[in-house]
Write a protein that holds these residues in place. Structure first.
Motif: not given
Ligand code: ZN
Ligand code: FE
Length: 246
Positions: A107, A125, A127-128, A131, A166, A169
């Motif tokens: 990541k 932080y 993103k996934d 996130p 976002p 999150t």
């Protein structure tokens, strides 16, 4: 300790209310703010995991206390900390600043400076599907960190940075303070239905010995008075009020 093998981020409870987050993929693991080393070493060894990185959000002893012993066990581990904290986190070997990006467990992890609790506190932080934000002691569910070194304005601006992420999150903070924070919030807003509902959910989890964290930013926006404060005066009132609340 919560050792749920299905999850890829697990929380290990230590000391009175700290949570060490352990993020894993295949045979590698990353640990966030290891207050102590022993339960982390045990978990990693029992699961044949190689520790590739330790992420430090700030220098307080309940966040860095286990780092040196972990480094002894895994000498190649990257110890990631703010470049501004070379004296207070002297064993860091990967110094970072706001906006830096690291490759960890496939990541891209971004460093976000969120000062206020300390003068150089950072968050991590990535993103996934949802996130992920490792926020240390800057934000707690229904609360925020005490302003020890920074100013209320810096903390307010740090919370704004979080609000810009976002809405889906998932936020992983370093302390289990949720219930006490909700009781404080309810004292200020006794009629707030979202807070009441959250308190019931949280008490159920606590009765089952489950963690109340992580929490979703979108849901937190409804119950966290600090995140809901839309100006510095409002935030400052809340922070000062919370400091005197027993
Ligand atoms: Zn702290
Ligand atoms: Fe702490």
């Amino acid at each position: 300790m919560e050792f749920n093998k299905e999850q890829k981020i697990i929380g290990i409870r230590v000391l009175s209310d700290n949570i060490i987050w352990l993020w894993k993929k295949n045979n590698s693991a990353v640990v966030v703010d290891p207050a102590v080393s022993q339960p982390v070493i045990e978990y990693l060894k029992a699961n044949n995991l190689n520790l590739v990185a330790i992420l430090q959000t700030h220098h307080h002893s309940d966040h860095i206390g286990g780092t040196k012993k972990l480094e002894k066990e895994w000498p190649n581990v990257k110890i990631v900390a703010s470049a501004k904290e070379k004296s207070r986190i002297p064993f860091q070997n990967l110094s970072v600043k706001d906006g830096d990006k690291l490759q960890l467990l496939d990541k891209e992890v971004q460093v976000i400076e969120v000062i206020g609790h300390t003068k150089s506190h950072i968050a991590f932080y990535f993103k996934d599907k949802f996130p992920v934000l490792f926020i240390g002691d800057t934000l707690f569910s229904a609360g925020c960190g005490r302003v020890f070194e920074g100013t209320y304005k810096q903390m307010y601006n740090s919370l704004k940075k979080i609000k810009d992420l976002p809405k889906n999150t998932l936020i992983y903070c370093a302390h289990e303070y949720t219930r006490a924070n909700l009781l404080w919030a309810l004292n200020l807003e006794p009629k707030n239905k979202s807070i009441k509902k959250k308190l019931i959910e949280v008490e159920k989890k606590i009765a089952l010995k489950e963690l109340t964290i992580p929490f979703l930013l979108e849901e937190e926006m409804k119950i966290n008075l600090f995140l809901r404060a839309d100006n510095l005066n409002g935030f400052s009132f809340l922070r000062a009020n919370k400091d005197t609340w027993v």
